[in-house]
Every structure is written in structure tokens, then in C-alpha cells.
Design a protein around this motif. Structure first.
Motif, PDB file in Angstrom:
ATOM      1  N   ALA A  60       0.778  -1.215  -0.013  1.00  0.00           N
ATOM      2  CA  ALA A  60      -0.080  -0.065   0.103  1.00  0.00           C
ATOM      3  C   ALA A  60       0.922   1.424   0.078  1.00  0.00           C
ATOM      4  CB  ALA A  60      -0.942  -0.094   0.954  1.00  0.00           C
ATOM      5  N   SER A  61       0.258   2.396  -0.457  1.00  0.00           N
ATOM      6  CA  SER A  61       0.888   3.360  -0.326  1.00  0.00           C
ATOM      7  C   SER A  61       0.939   4.049   1.075  1.00  0.00           C
ATOM      8  CB  SER A  61       0.083   4.665  -1.042  1.00  0.00           C
ATOM      9  OG  SER A  61       0.557   5.872  -1.041  1.00  0.00           O
ATOM     10  N   LEU A  62       1.816   4.907   1.266  1.00  0.00           N
ATOM     11  CA  LEU A  62       2.080   5.280   2.787  1.00  0.00           C
ATOM     12  C   LEU A  62       1.480   6.513   2.984  1.00  0.00           C
ATOM     13  CD1 LEU A  62       3.510   4.397   5.447  1.00  0.00           C
ATOM     14  CD2 LEU A  62       5.481   5.717   4.628  1.00  0.00           C
ATOM     15  N   GLY A  63       0.750   7.141   2.005  1.00  0.00           N
ATOM     16  CA  GLY A  63       0.151   8.421   1.997  1.00  0.00           C
ATOM     17  C   GLY A  63      -0.083   9.256   0.938  1.00  0.00           C
ATOM     18  N   PRO A  64      -0.533  10.571   0.852  1.00  0.00           N
ATOM     19  CA  PRO A  64      -0.474  11.245  -0.399  1.00  0.00           C
ATOM     20  C   PRO A  64       0.801  11.623  -0.675  1.00  0.00           C
ATOM     21  CG  PRO A  64      -1.296  12.502   1.448  1.00  0.00           C
ATOM     22  CD  PRO A  64      -1.125  11.169   1.835  1.00  0.00           C
ATOM     23  N   GLY A  65       1.207  11.958  -2.027  1.00  0.00           N
ATOM     24  CA  GLY A  65       2.379  12.367  -2.600  1.00  0.00           C
ATOM     25  C   GLY A  65       2.724  13.860  -1.901  1.00  0.00           C
ATOM     26  N   VAL A  66       4.401  13.949  -1.998  1.00  0.00           N
ATOM     27  CA  VAL A  66       4.854  15.095  -1.537  1.00  0.00           C
ATOM     28  C   VAL A  66       5.613  15.692  -2.670  1.00  0.00           C
ATOM     29  CG1 VAL A  66       6.505  16.166  -0.087  1.00  0.00           C
ATOM     30  CG2 VAL A  66       4.636  14.375   0.699  1.00  0.00           C
ATOM     31  N   ASP A  67       5.617  17.103  -2.832  1.00  0.00           N
ATOM     32  CA  ASP A  67       6.374  17.644  -3.998  1.00  0.00           C
ATOM     33  C   ASP A  67       7.810  17.893  -3.602  1.00  0.00           C
ATOM     34  OD1 ASP A  67       4.092  17.979  -5.528  1.00  0.00           O
ATOM     35  OD2 ASP A  67       3.837  19.958  -5.116  1.00  0.00           O
ATOM     36  N   ILE A  68       8.842  17.457  -4.473  1.00  0.00           N
ATOM     37  CA  ILE A  68      10.096  17.497  -4.080  1.00  0.00           C
ATOM     38  C   ILE A  68      10.481  18.746  -4.695  1.00  0.00           C
ATOM     39  CG2 ILE A  68      12.419  16.427  -4.797  1.00  0.00           C
ATOM     40  CD1 ILE A  68      10.971  13.743  -5.004  1.00  0.00           C
ATOM     41  N   SER A  69       9.980  19.010  -5.918  1.00  0.00           N
ATOM     42  CA  SER A  69      10.277  20.444  -6.508  1.00  0.00           C
ATOM     43  C   SER A  69       9.211  20.579  -7.565  1.00  0.00           C
ATOM     44  CB  SER A  69      11.523  20.116  -7.275  1.00  0.00           C
ATOM     45  OG  SER A  69      11.407  19.384  -8.409  1.00  0.00           O
ATOM     46  N   ALA A  70       9.166  21.772  -8.262  1.00  0.00           N
ATOM     47  CA  ALA A  70       8.140  22.085  -9.421  1.00  0.00           C
ATOM     48  C   ALA A  70       8.086  20.935 -10.376  1.00  0.00           C
ATOM     49  CB  ALA A  70       8.448  23.522  -9.924  1.00  0.00           C
ATOM     50  N   ALA A  71       9.037  20.049 -10.505  1.00  0.00           N
ATOM     51  CA  ALA A  71       9.091  19.308 -11.493  1.00  0.00           C
ATOM     52  C   ALA A  71       8.693  17.663 -11.072  1.00  0.00           C
ATOM     53  CB  ALA A  71      10.507  19.192 -12.392  1.00  0.00           C
ATOM     54  N   TYR A  72       9.035  17.399  -9.814  1.00  0.00           N
ATOM     55  CA  TYR A  72       8.969  15.956  -9.283  1.00  0.00           C
ATOM     56  C   TYR A  72       8.201  15.975  -8.140  1.00  0.00           C
ATOM     57  CZ  TYR A  72      13.011  15.313 -12.220  1.00  0.00           C
ATOM     58  OH  TYR A  72      13.901  15.253 -13.279  1.00  0.00           O
ATOM     59  N   ARG A  73       7.522  14.851  -7.809  1.00  0.00           N
ATOM     60  CA  ARG A  73       6.583  14.553  -6.736  1.00  0.00           C
ATOM     61  C   ARG A  73       6.783  13.222  -6.356  1.00  0.00           C
ATOM     62  NH1 ARG A  73       2.392  16.791  -4.607  1.00  0.00           N
ATOM     63  NH2 ARG A  73       0.566  15.448  -3.610  1.00  0.00           N
ATOM     64  N   LEU A  74       7.235  12.778  -5.099  1.00  0.00           N
ATOM     65  CA  LEU A  74       7.414  11.800  -4.204  1.00  0.00           C
ATOM     66  C   LEU A  74       6.197  10.688  -3.921  1.00  0.00           C
ATOM     67  CD1 LEU A  74       9.612   9.751  -3.190  1.00  0.00           C
ATOM     68  CD2 LEU A  74       9.694  11.154  -0.883  1.00  0.00           C
ATOM     69  N   HIS A  75       6.228   9.632  -4.195  1.00  0.00           N
ATOM     70  CA  HIS A  75       5.162   8.803  -3.717  1.00  0.00           C
ATOM     71  C   HIS A  75       5.933   7.580  -2.816  1.00  0.00           C
ATOM     72  CE1 HIS A  75       1.868   9.710  -7.034  1.00  0.00           C
ATOM     73  NE2 HIS A  75       2.455  10.648  -6.243  1.00  0.00           N
ATOM     74  N   VAL A  76       5.439   7.248  -1.684  1.00  0.00           N
ATOM     75  CA  VAL A  76       6.198   6.235  -0.869  1.00  0.00           C
ATOM     76  C   VAL A  76       5.333   4.951  -0.617  1.00  0.00           C
ATOM     77  CG1 VAL A  76       7.345   5.547   1.207  1.00  0.00           C
ATOM     78  CG2 VAL A  76       7.787   7.697  -0.077  1.00  0.00           C
ATOM     79  N   TYR A  77       5.741   3.980  -0.735  1.00  0.00           N
ATOM     80  CA  TYR A  77       5.129   2.593  -0.907  1.00  0.00           C
ATOM     81  C   TYR A  77       5.514   1.743   0.210  1.00  0.00           C
ATOM     82  CZ  TYR A  77       2.465   4.009  -5.044  1.00  0.00           C
ATOM     83  OH  TYR A  77       1.736   4.813  -5.709  1.00  0.00           O
ATOM     84  N   TYR A  78       4.686   0.978   0.961  1.00  0.00           N
ATOM     85  CA  TYR A  78       5.415  -0.127   1.700  1.00  0.00           C
ATOM     86  C   TYR A  78       5.941  -1.319   0.901  1.00  0.00           C
ATOM     87  CZ  TYR A  78       3.068   1.449   5.962  1.00  0.00           C
ATOM     88  OH  TYR A  78       2.591   2.090   7.324  1.00  0.00           O
ATOM     89  N   ALA A  79       6.784  -2.116   1.556  1.00  0.00           N
ATOM     90  CA  ALA A  79       7.438  -3.218   0.548  1.00  0.00           C
ATOM     91  C   ALA A  79       7.738  -4.186   1.663  1.00  0.00           C
ATOM     92  CB  ALA A  79       8.268  -3.087  -0.572  1.00  0.00           C
ATOM     93  N   LYS A  80       7.688  -5.400   1.155  1.00  0.00           N
ATOM     94  CA  LYS A  80       8.540  -6.674   1.859  1.00  0.00           C
ATOM     95  C   LYS A  80       9.313  -7.341   1.003  1.00  0.00           C
ATOM     96  CE  LYS A  80       5.110 -10.382   1.388  1.00  0.00           C
ATOM     97  NZ  LYS A  80       4.159 -11.242   2.285  1.00  0.00           N
TER      98      LYS A  80
END
Length: 122
Positions: A60-80
Motif C-alpha cells: 500500500a501507499s504510505l500516504g499522499p504524494g509530496v512535492d520534491i520540486s516543481a518538476a517532481y513528486r514523491l510517492h512512498v509505498y510499503y514493501a516486503k
């Protein structure tokens, strides 16, 4: 906007972090850019295979995305981890952090909101 995926690899209530060296360095969730035609999950699996020699199952996604800059957006996911042990290739250090060790100030700014969420869920 280009999506960048980070992966919170969780094992035994600990999360794997990678250290990005340099003057603007800090701890981050390993990962990278989503290529055209890839889903976030496919990119996360590919990036961890390339960077850490790990086969993972993306969750699952760890939450809504976060802007890194005007060009990039970070999405973080759980993994095993499905197979392999982390291999240091692109970062200066790898480390497993337990919930009490997750000090968000040591992390790169875009990763910090995810660290806060993760600490409360481990």
C-alpha cells in the motif's frame, strides 16, 4: 510532473533507509523515477532490483504524494522482501531503523512526512 517512488521496505518492525551523500545529503527511502509506461509499483520493484539487488512485493501507499520540486513528486509505498539481501550500490550507507530510531530531521525533507507516518505504524 514526474513521479518519483520511494520504498519503505519493512522487516521485523524495522525500515530500510539509504543515505544520500553530499552537502544536501540525508537518509531517504530507496527508489527512483517512474519511467513512461510503468506503474508506481513496477517502478518501485525495478528500482530496488537495480539499486539494492532486492526482489520485493510492493504494498500500500504510505500516504499522499509530496512535492520534491516543481518538476517532481514523491510517492512512498510499503514493501516486503521476497528474495535477496540489500547490496550497497548507489548510496554511501544502508541501515535498518526501528520505530524509536526514526528521527525525521536526519531524513531528506520530502521523505520526512512519510517517516512520521511510518513511525506511528510500525
Amino acid at each position: 510532473m514526474q513521479i518519483v517512488v520511494g520504498v519503505a521496505v519493512v522487516k521485523d518492525r524495522q525500515v530500510l533507509a539509504a543515505y544520500r551523500p553530499g552537502p544536501d545529503g540525508g537518509w531517504e527511502f530507496p527508489g527512483g523515477k517512474v519511467e513512461p509506461g510503468e506503474s508506481d509499483e513496477q517502478a518501485a520493484a525495478r528500482e530496488l532490483r537495480e539499486e539494492l539487488d532486492l526482489e520485493i512485493e510492493v504494498g500500500a501507499s504510505l500516504g499522499p504524494g509530496v512535492d520534491i520540486s516543481a518538476a517532481y513528486r514523491l510517492h512512498v509505498y510499503y514493501a516486503k522482501i521476497l528474495a535477496g539481501a540489500p547490496v550497497l550500490r548507489e548510496h554511501s550507507e544502508l541501515r535498518w531503523f526501528g520505530p524509536a530510531e526514526l528521527d525525521e530531521t536526519a531524513w531528506l525533507p520530502p521523505d520526512r512526512p512519510f517517516v512520521r507516518l511510518l513511525r506511528n505504524r510500525l
